[in-house]
Design a protein around this motif. Sequence first.
Motif, PDB file in Angstrom:
ATOM      1  N   LYS A 207     -32.440 -27.235  15.279  1.00  0.00           N
ATOM      2  CA  LYS A 207     -33.602 -27.744  14.542  1.00  0.00           C
ATOM      3  C   LYS A 207     -34.458 -26.605  14.014  1.00  0.00           C
ATOM      4  O   LYS A 207     -34.883 -26.609  12.862  1.00  0.00           O
ATOM      5  N   LYS A 208     -34.696 -25.624  14.863  1.00  0.00           N
ATOM      6  CA  LYS A 208     -35.592 -24.529  14.490  1.00  0.00           C
ATOM      7  C   LYS A 208     -34.963 -23.594  13.468  1.00  0.00           C
ATOM      8  O   LYS A 208     -35.603 -23.197  12.495  1.00  0.00           O
ATOM      9  N   VAL A 209     -33.697 -23.234  13.671  1.00  0.00           N
ATOM     10  CA  VAL A 209     -33.036 -22.243  12.819  1.00  0.00           C
ATOM     11  C   VAL A 209     -32.462 -22.869  11.547  1.00  0.00           C
ATOM     12  O   VAL A 209     -32.556 -22.292  10.462  1.00  0.00           O
ATOM     13  N   MET A 210     -31.863 -24.059  11.668  1.00  0.00           N
ATOM     14  CA  MET A 210     -31.173 -24.673  10.539  1.00  0.00           C
ATOM     15  C   MET A 210     -31.930 -25.846   9.927  1.00  0.00           C
ATOM     16  O   MET A 210     -31.557 -26.354   8.870  1.00  0.00           O
ATOM     17  N   ASN A 211     -32.981 -26.277  10.612  1.00  0.00           N
ATOM     18  CA  ASN A 211     -33.749 -27.446  10.176  1.00  0.00           C
ATOM     19  C   ASN A 211     -32.858 -28.687  10.074  1.00  0.00           C
ATOM     20  O   ASN A 211     -32.979 -29.478   9.136  1.00  0.00           O
ATOM     21  N   LYS A 212     -31.930 -28.821  11.030  1.00  0.00           N
ATOM     22  CA  LYS A 212     -31.031 -29.959  11.069  1.00  0.00           C
ATOM     23  C   LYS A 212     -31.011 -30.547  12.476  1.00  0.00           C
ATOM     24  O   LYS A 212     -31.386 -29.869  13.440  1.00  0.00           O
ATOM     25  N   THR A 213     -30.586 -31.793  12.571  1.00  0.00           N
ATOM     26  CA  THR A 213     -30.456 -32.441  13.878  1.00  0.00           C
ATOM     27  C   THR A 213     -28.994 -32.419  14.307  1.00  0.00           C
ATOM     28  O   THR A 213     -28.112 -32.816  13.539  1.00  0.00           O
ATOM     29  N   LEU A 214     -28.752 -31.946  15.507  1.00  0.00           N
ATOM     30  CA  LEU A 214     -27.403 -31.936  16.052  1.00  0.00           C
ATOM     31  C   LEU A 214     -26.980 -33.372  16.378  1.00  0.00           C
ATOM     32  O   LEU A 214     -27.684 -34.087  17.099  1.00  0.00           O
ATOM     33  N   VAL A 215     -25.853 -33.789  15.811  1.00  0.00           N
ATOM     34  CA  VAL A 215     -25.288 -35.107  16.114  1.00  0.00           C
ATOM     35  C   VAL A 215     -23.953 -34.890  16.808  1.00  0.00           C
ATOM     36  O   VAL A 215     -22.980 -34.464  16.193  1.00  0.00           O
ATOM     37  N   LEU A 216     -23.929 -35.139  18.107  1.00  0.00           N
ATOM     38  CA  LEU A 216     -22.696 -35.001  18.881  1.00  0.00           C
ATOM     39  C   LEU A 216     -21.957 -36.329  18.862  1.00  0.00           C
ATOM     40  O   LEU A 216     -22.481 -37.355  19.325  1.00  0.00           O
ATOM     41  N   VAL A 217     -20.758 -36.320  18.306  1.00  0.00           N
ATOM     42  CA  VAL A 217     -19.918 -37.510  18.276  1.00  0.00           C
ATOM     43  C   VAL A 217     -18.832 -37.306  19.328  1.00  0.00           C
ATOM     44  O   VAL A 217     -17.893 -36.533  19.127  1.00  0.00           O
ATOM     45  N   ILE A 218     -18.980 -37.957  20.467  1.00  0.00           N
ATOM     46  CA  ILE A 218     -18.058 -37.750  21.590  1.00  0.00           C
ATOM     47  C   ILE A 218     -17.109 -38.947  21.668  1.00  0.00           C
ATOM     48  O   ILE A 218     -17.524 -40.061  22.023  1.00  0.00           O
ATOM     49  N   ASP A 219     -15.848 -38.713  21.341  1.00  0.00           N
ATOM     50  CA  ASP A 219     -14.874 -39.791  21.201  1.00  0.00           C
ATOM     51  C   ASP A 219     -13.808 -39.729  22.309  1.00  0.00           C
ATOM     52  O   ASP A 219     -13.715 -38.742  23.041  1.00  0.00           O
ATOM     53  N   GLU A 220     -13.015 -40.782  22.390  1.00  0.00           N
ATOM     54  CA  GLU A 220     -11.899 -40.880  23.349  1.00  0.00           C
ATOM     55  C   GLU A 220     -12.381 -40.805  24.806  1.00  0.00           C
ATOM     56  O   GLU A 220     -11.689 -40.271  25.681  1.00  0.00           O
ATOM     57  N   LEU A 221     -13.551 -41.357  25.071  1.00  0.00           N
ATOM     58  CA  LEU A 221     -14.092 -41.294  26.432  1.00  0.00           C
ATOM     59  C   LEU A 221     -13.307 -42.163  27.424  1.00  0.00           C
ATOM     60  O   LEU A 221     -13.518 -42.049  28.638  1.00  0.00           O
ATOM     61  N   ASP A 222     -12.400 -42.998  26.917  1.00  0.00           N
ATOM     62  CA  ASP A 222     -11.553 -43.778  27.824  1.00  0.00           C
ATOM     63  C   ASP A 222     -10.662 -42.871  28.670  1.00  0.00           C
ATOM     64  O   ASP A 222     -10.128 -43.294  29.692  1.00  0.00           O
ATOM     65  N   ARG A 223     -10.507 -41.605  28.259  1.00  0.00           N
ATOM     66  CA  ARG A 223      -9.712 -40.661  29.055  1.00  0.00           C
ATOM     67  C   ARG A 223     -10.345 -40.383  30.423  1.00  0.00           C
ATOM     68  O   ARG A 223      -9.692 -39.859  31.327  1.00  0.00           O
ATOM     69  N   LEU A 224     -11.619 -40.733  30.562  1.00  0.00           N
ATOM     70  CA  LEU A 224     -12.281 -40.539  31.857  1.00  0.00           C
ATOM     71  C   LEU A 224     -11.755 -41.509  32.911  1.00  0.00           C
ATOM     72  O   LEU A 224     -12.084 -41.387  34.090  1.00  0.00           O
TER      73      LEU A 224
END
Length: 383
Positions: free
Chosen positions: A207-224
């Motif tokens: 946010k501070k350096v790039m002025n963007k919001t990090l969007v983490l898309v975490i997929d395939e969680l059924d592997r847990l």
Amino acid sequence: MANGVAEWFGLKRSNFILDPKNDAEFYAPRTGVDIPKLIEGLQVNLVTERPPKRFFWGVYGGGKTHTLFHISKKLESLLEIYPVYVECPSVPKKSTFLHLYHDGIMMSMGQDFVVGLFKDLIKSIGVVSFDELLNKLKEILEDEELSRAVASLLGARPDKELTFWRYVSGVSVPSRDLAELNQTQSLADSIPSRLANIIIIIGRVIKKVMNKTLVLVIDELDRLKSIADEYGISTYEEAFRKLVDENQRNVAIIMGCSGVNMRELPEPFAGGEQSPVLNRLGIHNLIEISEISANDVDNFIKAILNYIVDKEQAREKINKLKGNINETLTIDLFPFTNEAIEALKGTLRGIMTPREITQRMSDAAGKAFLMKKPFITREIIGG
């Protein structure tokens, strides 16, 4: 031969299988998945500085991954976000959150990006004394230990940058190298909430350096599902609860997980809104990507064909075939006849997922090509 199928039927490629990443711009409309409404909700969260947290779930092959990529692509064109797609790695029975943190999240962000991000943060602070730099970093990162490690990057050699990366990505670091980073403990030995906090801090720096919001898309969680250790499950619960907390304002978390129903989801998501993690999200943030309804199959197939078939070539081929067609051949279903589509739908036998439909369409095209048929008939589907 693969290119032969495309040329033979006037396709833009040799099959109808959708690649979630490369076909992210395309999305076939379907009942129950209101893309404009989903996008609007995510936008509202982002512009009001409440990074969204969502959990997408549904049957295998139902199109969750494609949906996640499509939404990310749309959001990226509308707002200042930095999306990172994370495929949950295969995990052992005694897995802890550290596996997902290191092998999934940090590896997806990458060494060059993460190290470069913190170096850019140092640059943004400007030329100051080391003590002043450290104080500024503490103020921004709100984490004294990480601030000391980041400060060590000032004028660092490449080998020290690698040491920093190993430390911040959750690899066990020898005590000698830890001392160079002004640390006493490796992050690999930290509690799960501490690892989750490092992710949140990275979001703050983006946010501070790039002025963007990090969007983490975490997929395939059924592997847990493979985790059989209660302690390991508890580490995932602890980390995810911190990440999806409504007061966590630096990182958007969009998750994807396969399951026929919510009871079949892996811990810590089993039970849906009653689970330790999803309870924090709330039922309105649990989004089911179900099978395609019978009423949507025709429109889904037409959308796929419209996307992959070269209509100019299709018209030419249909015109050449006039008088030699025993079934109904139209531009919107070419290279399939209307009768072939009805036969194909009959073979699905209730399995109405994008994966199943596009695989059967591709198989039919392959069979027709090998038989040197100019279009796909009912006989080919049933043969």
